[in-house]
Write a protein that holds these residues in place. Structure first.
Motif, PDB file in Angstrom:
ATOM      1  N   ASP A   1      16.117   8.848  36.222  1.00 34.86           N
ATOM      2  CA  ASP A   1      15.490   8.806  34.903  1.00 34.86           C
ATOM      3  C   ASP A   1      14.247   7.927  34.816  1.00 34.86           C
ATOM      4  O   ASP A   1      13.632   7.838  33.758  1.00 34.86           O
TER       5      ASP A   1
ATOM      6  N   LYS B   1      12.176  -3.187  26.141  1.00 34.37           N
ATOM      7  CA  LYS B   1      13.000  -3.670  25.030  1.00 34.37           C
ATOM      8  C   LYS B   1      12.234  -3.570  23.717  1.00 34.37           C
ATOM      9  O   LYS B   1      12.771  -3.116  22.706  1.00 34.37           O
TER      10      LYS B   1
ATOM     11  N   ASN C   1      12.026  -0.158  22.314  1.00 34.86           N
ATOM     12  CA  ASN C   1      13.338   0.449  22.069  1.00 34.86           C
ATOM     13  C   ASN C   1      13.699   1.487  23.138  1.00 34.86           C
ATOM     14  O   ASN C   1      14.315   2.496  22.825  1.00 34.86           O
ATOM     15  N   LYS C   2      13.306   1.247  24.356  1.00 33.92           N
ATOM     16  CA  LYS C   2      13.618   2.145  25.473  1.00 33.92           C
ATOM     17  C   LYS C   2      14.795   1.567  26.264  1.00 33.92           C
ATOM     18  O   LYS C   2      14.800   1.514  27.480  1.00 33.92           O
ATOM     19  N   ASN C   3      15.825   1.132  25.569  1.00 32.07           N
ATOM     20  CA  ASN C   3      16.951   0.429  26.190  1.00 32.07           C
ATOM     21  C   ASN C   3      17.749   1.293  27.150  1.00 32.07           C
ATOM     22  O   ASN C   3      18.497   0.772  27.957  1.00 32.07           O
ATOM     23  N   LYS C   4      17.610   2.608  27.090  1.00 33.32           N
ATOM     24  CA  LYS C   4      18.371   3.459  28.017  1.00 33.32           C
ATOM     25  C   LYS C   4      17.957   3.229  29.463  1.00 33.32           C
ATOM     26  O   LYS C   4      18.664   3.585  30.382  1.00 33.32           O
ATOM     27  N   TYR C   5      16.785   2.608  29.688  1.00 31.01           N
ATOM     28  CA  TYR C   5      16.312   2.349  31.047  1.00 31.01           C
ATOM     29  C   TYR C   5      16.728   0.983  31.558  1.00 31.01           C
ATOM     30  O   TYR C   5      16.435   0.627  32.679  1.00 31.01           O
TER      31      TYR C   5
END
Length: 98
Positions: free
Chosen positions: A69, A90, A93-97
């Motif tokens: 990803d 952070k 708001n790209k916390n999925k990474y």
């Protein structure tokens, strides 16, 4: 509370960044490659790409971490700057990474 200590003599490396991992795994002047990688005229690289083909030509002194990803490409000398990317992700708001 009881505390016990066992003395030992062994090598230690704090793997705090990708350059540290490269230094642990390599002989000078060689690429460290893990995964599906093709490398031409390149040296001193750490390339990890377990799931996708990564091809490099004529690059030196980089860490390339190519996962499902996300992909990270950073010069070894800037390996400590990865923490800046983490902070940016952070804030976006790209916390999925993370």
């Amino acid at each position: 509370m009881n505390i016990y200590l066992i003395p030992g003599e062994f090598a230690w490396s704090d793997l705090g960044n990708w350059k540290s991992l490269y230094n642990l795994l390599t002989e000078s002047g060689k690429d460290v490659i893990k995964g599906n990688i093709v490398s031409i005229d390149s040296s001193n690289n750490l390339i990890i790409s377990p799931n996708r083909l990564t091809a490099v030509i004529g690059i030196d002194d980089l860490s390339i971490i190519n996962l499902e990803d996300a992909t990270l490409i950073v010069p070894h000398d800037d390996a400590e700057s990865v923490k800046d990317i983490v902070e940016m992700l952070k804030s976006l708001n790209k916390n999925k990474y993370l």
